[in-house]
Design a protein around this motif. Sequence first.
Motif, PDB file in Angstrom:
ATOM      1  N   PHE A 104      38.735  40.964  36.055  1.00  0.00           N
ATOM      2  CA  PHE A 104      39.383  40.212  34.975  1.00  0.00           C
ATOM      3  C   PHE A 104      40.674  40.890  34.525  1.00  0.00           C
ATOM      4  O   PHE A 104      41.594  40.237  34.071  1.00  0.00           O
ATOM      5  CB  PHE A 104      38.413  39.996  33.810  1.00  0.00           C
ATOM      6  CG  PHE A 104      37.646  38.708  33.949  1.00  0.00           C
ATOM      7  CD1 PHE A 104      38.126  37.527  33.418  1.00  0.00           C
ATOM      8  CD2 PHE A 104      36.468  38.667  34.680  1.00  0.00           C
ATOM      9  CE1 PHE A 104      37.436  36.329  33.584  1.00  0.00           C
ATOM     10  CE2 PHE A 104      35.786  37.484  34.851  1.00  0.00           C
ATOM     11  CZ  PHE A 104      36.273  36.311  34.297  1.00  0.00           C
ATOM     12  N   GLY A 161      42.872  38.020  35.491  1.00  0.00           N
ATOM     13  CA  GLY A 161      42.442  37.224  34.343  1.00  0.00           C
ATOM     14  C   GLY A 161      43.179  35.910  34.231  1.00  0.00           C
ATOM     15  O   GLY A 161      42.591  34.859  33.978  1.00  0.00           O
ATOM     16  N   SER A 184      40.166  38.826  27.622  1.00  0.00           N
ATOM     17  CA  SER A 184      41.078  38.102  28.520  1.00  0.00           C
ATOM     18  C   SER A 184      41.690  36.915  27.795  1.00  0.00           C
ATOM     19  O   SER A 184      42.863  36.596  27.978  1.00  0.00           O
ATOM     20  CB  SER A 184      40.325  37.612  29.749  1.00  0.00           C
ATOM     21  OG  SER A 184      39.770  38.706  30.417  1.00  0.00           O
TER      22      SER A 184
END
Length: 1871
Positions: free
Chosen positions: A1242, A1246, A1290
Amino acid sequence: MIVHHIGFQLQECSFNAIGKKKRNALSVFVGQKVMEESTSSGQRFKRIPRLPLAANLELDPLLNESLEQWPHLNELVQSYKVDWVKDENKYGHYESVAPPLFQSQIFEGPDTDIETEMRLANARHTRNEDANDDDIPSTSGRPSSETSSSEVVYPRNLQKHFGASPLPAYEPVFDWENERSMIFGQRTPEALPSLFGSGLKISVKVLSLSFQAGFVEPFYGTICLYNRERREKLSEDFYFRLLPAEMQDGSVSSERRAVFSLDSPSASVCLLIQLEKPVTEEGGVTPSVYSRKEPVHLTEREKQKLQVWTRIMPYRESFAWAIVPLFENNNIAGVGGSASPSSPLAPSISGSSSQDSAVEPPVARTVSDGRLGQYSSGSSVIVEISNLNKVKESYTEDSLQDPKRKVHKQVKGILRLEVEKLQLGQFELDGISESGSINNDTTDVGDRFVEASFTRGLSNGSEGPQNGNPKWYSSDGKDMQRNGSNVVLGNYPECSLDDFLAFDFRASTKSEPFIHLLHCLYVCPLMVNLSRKRNLFIRVELRNDDTEIRKQPLEVMYTREFGEPLQKWAHTQVAVGARMACYHDEIKICLPAIFTPQQHLLFTFFHVDLQTKLEAPKPVIVGYSTLPLSTNVQLRSEITLPIIKELVPHYLQDSVKERLDYLEDAKHVFRLRLRLCSSLYPVNERIRDFFLEYDRHILRTSPPWGSELLEAINSLKNVDSTALLQFLQPILNMLLHLIGDGGETLQQESSDGAERNRFLVNYVDYAFDDFGGRQPPVYPGLSTVWGSLARSKAKGYRVGPVYDDVLAMAWFFLELVVKSMALEQARIFYHSIPSGEEIPPLQLKEGVFRCILQLYDCLLTEVHERCKKGLSLAKRLNSSLAFFCYDLLSIIEPRQVFELVSLYMDKFTGVCQSVLHDCKLTFLQIICDHDLFVEMPGRDPSDRNYLSSVLIQELFLTWDHDDLSQRSKAARILVVLLCKHEFDARYQKQEDKLYIAQLYFPLIGQILDEMPVFYNLNAIEKREVLICIMQIVRNLDDASLVKAWQQSIARTRLFFKLMEESLVLFEHRKPADTLLMGSSSRSPDGEGPISPKYSDRLSPAINSYLTEASRQEVRPQVTPESGFLWNKVSPQLSSPSQPYSLREALAQAQSSRIGGSTRALRESLHPMLRQKLELWEENLSAAVSLQILEITGKFSLAVASHSIATDYGKLDCITSIFMSFFSRSQPLGFWKAMFPVFNSVFNLHGATLMARENDRFLKQVAFHLLRLAVFRNDSIRKRAVIGLQILVRSSFYYFLQTTRLRVMLTITLSELMSDVQVTQMKSDGSLEESGEARRLRKSLEEMADENRTSELLKECGLPVSALQAVPDGSEKNQWSWLEVKLLSNGLLQALDAGLEHAILGSLMTVDRYAAAESFHRLAMAYAHVPDLHIMWLLHLCDAHQEMQSWAEAAQCAVAVAGVIMQALVGRNDAVWSREHVAALRKICPMVSSAVTAEAAAAEVEGYGASKLTVDSAVKYLQLANKLFSQAELHHFCANILELIIPVYKSRRAFGQLAKCHTSLTNIYEAILEQETSPIPFTDATYYRVGFYGSRFGKLDRKEYVYREARDVRLGDIMEKLSHIYESRMDGSHTLHIIPDSRQVNADELQPGVCYLQITSVDPVMEDEDLGSRRERIFSLSTGSMRARVFDRFLFDTPFTKNGKTQGGLEDQWKRRTVLQTEGSFPALVNRLLVVKSESLEFSPVENAIGMIETRTAALRGELEEPRSSDGDQLPRLQSLQRILQGSVAVQVNSGVLGVCTAFLSGEPATRLRSQELQQLIAALLEFMAVCKRAIRVHSRLIGDEDQDFHTQLVNGFQSLTAELSHYIPAILSEL
């Protein structure tokens, strides 16, 4: 030499004891040491010294003479004397590392917390440290609790990898030996030849002799093995002596043991013991003293007499005998149990005892001082023999068995022996080794560690007496310690050097090649039959000739004493006073190498007088006998000879013989037996002829290749097989010697054996040493002979009828050629290569290689042609050719071998016929098993390994093949090869593993290029292929791995498809999940029967391993709890007709269809095995998941560097693999490793992963994180919380806010709630919140808990900064705990709403109010997800319609329409604007005024935009319209239609517009009708309900306003609520209704009672003056057309302050209570909570004034109301009459007059303040004035019919005025 020999015996014992033993680390260690010794010089060949059969077989000095004139003798001696030469590489050499230890993997479910349980159990375990180590099963699969459960202990440096390699868990019992043994045509090494015939070794040691009478004189004896049934001696005699204490000197030879060999035990085999003593003196002490019945001791005089006599008397006589059966039908397998009286050794085979009545069963007491168990190899037994039979007269061994014979007297004495079984025999190995026979693969003396396959069992069933560390002797006499092995060599781990190894007579008659130089003769004089009694003994000697009588004989007689030199002659016993003298002596003679016609045996017969006169008695010669050797030596039968009186020179010549004098009339009175034991002198005449012709050929005394030689060779075919076999090795050597000289002797040899005959194998493996370099190597000659054969075959000649034989024997010649080459290579480079360096390949001469190529081609053609006919010969030949290449790879330049391989591949190219293809696979299997396979070069110098590329090509072709069995075979080959590399001790370095991975890497490319081939495989094969891919990818470096992803997006996607497939196929499901997992629909139809399937996910080899292990005895853990124990059934219970074994139980289970399922099979396993099986499966699943996680991490990094081909827009490879991870059951260790990777993915990607395109992925991730947040295991739950926080981070990072994520999480939470059980049943049957819901709540709270987060991050191995969201180019951390808290609270609200809804459950139908509220709460909780919001609103709408609450149902429809309108307005996508939304809000205040982007943000895949259209909004507006009209709230309908009209206008839908306007007309008319109705219109009634009591739960002490239909009266609602709440009362609570509307103090109520207080209330208009004291009797419709939206209600309560319940007007107070509700009616629910309550009090006078003012106002209002101009007066007249009638009639007590009497007269008037008095009077005056005006108006309006009524009104008014004037005199003047 003898030292070697003993060491050797020991090893023999140990080899067989080991059986096939699993190679643990120890054997590897021992192996390495041995290898260092044998191969440190870089030598391939090991010399194994030939050990003599026994030390006492030293050959005649004649042999040391020059043998040049006898080439065949030379050859014979060479063949027995030279060391064996063994090729160390021939059968492959494999050292494996110890397999890894597996840990239990923890697979948690939502409600399990195995991790904590294990931790607690371990804590307990460490506290109870007295647990015995033996309880732990000692297998590589044992779950060990020492380390934390998630990490796998692996011996090497594994920081680089997340988990262990999946391969060892897939193939946990990899056994190279076993795998290669399954290759068709596999060469199995034979044991060292000397091990043949050594099935059982029995050692016997004489301990002591004692007599009842006393032990004074020396005794002598012999022991031999004897077969009672066949009445034959099986072994030579072992001589021993026993001396009385006073005669013993220092060197006591009685310490010696005799070691007898036996093939197999049998009841008829026994020890024959014969005792001798010095000959009895005439008139001296007779031997009968030893057998007297009454106990008599020898007197001192007798003792002295005996001692003197024995010193002067050298001759002996027979004294006693005994037979000790060795094997009886008894069982002494019980540890420490005493055996039956009869025999010291119990066999496992029961033999019948053939004891005759004449021979009493010997009474032997046995004491077992070791385990004499079936498996224990060290077992010595002390045998006390008390049945010594005294010899009365001369006897023969045969007569001992004769039942008619008189029984000899018993000697009163005991002979003690120690008997020991030194070694496990082959007959007993059935329970231990896999095949039931010992397979000592490389058991030669030098190979001290047994290269054997493992024992297929957990342990060998018995531990054997563990006495220290037995020593193993290696060939050079050094001993090596071997610790911890469960091989026990008995209580004599070190044999004494003095052991007498008794020669086994059967060795000279067996059908086996001689391997020792034997050349001796046993002479047994049996009987001399004379006419008069004599004391006779015989002297035996061997003479060279008969020329001189005085000439000394040859020194060739072996002595009885140990270690003494050969003597010139030997003596027998004395037969005392016998006419028929019998003898039991066995005289052993060492023979000369070549017999001359003159050599003969001379027997001299002596008589000895047994009296002492002045000196010791002297023997007297009686006569002689002679026996020429050369003519008689080979005779096996008995020989009879006459006795000559006197010898004269040349007594052998016939002419002299005739003149000699004979005793007994020249009758043959002397009987003897000869036994020749020679490996130099063949008894068979044809062999002797061949030897003779061979000598002539070699010495060139015959024409070269003369016909005699060829005849002799040809005649060998007709020789009896035993004779030929015995001299097989020398004959082969001679024939090879002849081949070296040229000539086609090839064909004649083929008679020597068929399919890899073990004797030929032994010859090639050990005996053949290519003449030790004494002459040129054989291989060129052999190749040429074969080459010519191949050429003639190629030209089409039929090569004679023996051609098939020749093909069947091809293996033999190929192996000879190879060994010959290898020996030459070793000799050439032996001195020139420094030690430790590789020997360079042998350079073959061009011609020789051409011959080999031709030969190979010829055989290949045969394979190709014959295969089509399906002959097994062809398949065997195919294997032989493969082994030929295999062997050549180690000797000549590999590229030359590759020519042969490619020739093969060309012949068998492509997908060929099934049989041929099978041959090709076998060929590859054999070649690729080569020790140096990994290190092979390519065909061109630039290429990589040629063999591996051929292999990959062919395996892939096979998977595309139709034949299913071959597909699975190909997959198996690959797995076995990779396992072999994985466990290979040589390739444990990372760079080696990398090199191997790169060799196989092209295979992955091929699979990716042609995926359908992979998809066509069945599940088992897919698993095999996938595990190999895992293994290859695991060891690849990142640069190579990235190559797999660089070609195209589709290929990268396919790569990850393979990974997903792996997750599916190796997913760990608890056994309970899989009911029937029988074989797959296309299980490969293997050649053998398919083994039952215990496991679907592990290697197929496991199934056979477990089948085998189930048959073995598992070491019992003897504890009462341990379920059932499999104690091996003792042999006595199992009869041949009913063998008991698990195999049978399995077969029965399968036949009764239980075994059809994997589950049942697993149940049938021993718990320990089942535990191992589950352990392996768990570890496999964990290793695969972790491996794929590792690959995903690498892939993520590669994507970040943009160096590969993938879909960068969606990153579908990453998303799909993560979805696979989350959706499968994973072990705890995986979750622990997963989140750092999740975080980094991520971090890197992301933006892509959070983008709209990946909504589906994100939603699934969110779903699974929430699912994990419910887990009971804290480690997993905490990681789920961190996962959610990573998503939040994120979201902050890329979007700066969490709106979309909030929508996503809310959606997934709603989905999860339908999966998770949020309630559980309480004991009283009601529902409560479940553990899952509690844990989910805890997780959601932790998610927003700022204080705990850093601690959580550390626990999960993430940096504390992991949650910082600082977008690029910005300094500020966007993370906001406030927003996270809001997010968390929103989710908690949804959780609570769902929980409440679930808990209502069964009450939904009873308590409709609560049901509606729970729907409403759900709708509110999901307010920011339009779809869910709408869904719950519609549920609520339906619920209201069922209750006929039309207004509430309509409000729900409006709310739905509002949500849609807002979204459309927010998107600028509609005909409406913000004003329209505001208009809608007036109808339904719940419609939010903020038009945000939330609705737009909510467009997650499957949610959002699709449903939010103008049409759907119109649909719900129309529904609302319909419902409002049912509720008769027409003014709302008008507003709604006004919103629908713009839509139709914009669409120019005139028809719809017309309908709308028609509806509007109807609506307005209805409104008008409501307003003009004389009876005021009410749309609903309202009631206040107060709840008091703990059973009401959340409702306790709360007040609600209920909106009910307008026809619901107070009694109705009381009944309804009583019904609802009575059902909730339990036994201890009752329900009461408070009858009035007074204020309730909850604390004063009774505790066990629940109270309801129900009061009717009136809605309050928006502009109403609540402080006014007037009464509220006006019509609600007076406010013309206003929206009926109420949020305030009031009710008035009269009361008195004097305590009376009722009083007059002067005492009557009034309390007005005003209630403010949460929201306004009509609402989405039927009841609203009262949030605010205020009350005012009015005094009695204010009440009275208010009442009068109210009436005044009503009249005035009626008078002043404007009317329509058309003059319709009727409605006005009616209402005016009604009001006037109630105002001016005198009889109305409570009216004006009542007020006057109450307040203006008497005592009350004095209490009024003047201001109040004036107000009251003013009010009365005003009231009367308005009445007067009203009467006037009335008179104007009425017609004639109302005149009377008017008169009454006037009269009433006048009389009222008169009455009032009493109190207010001023009234008259006013009016």
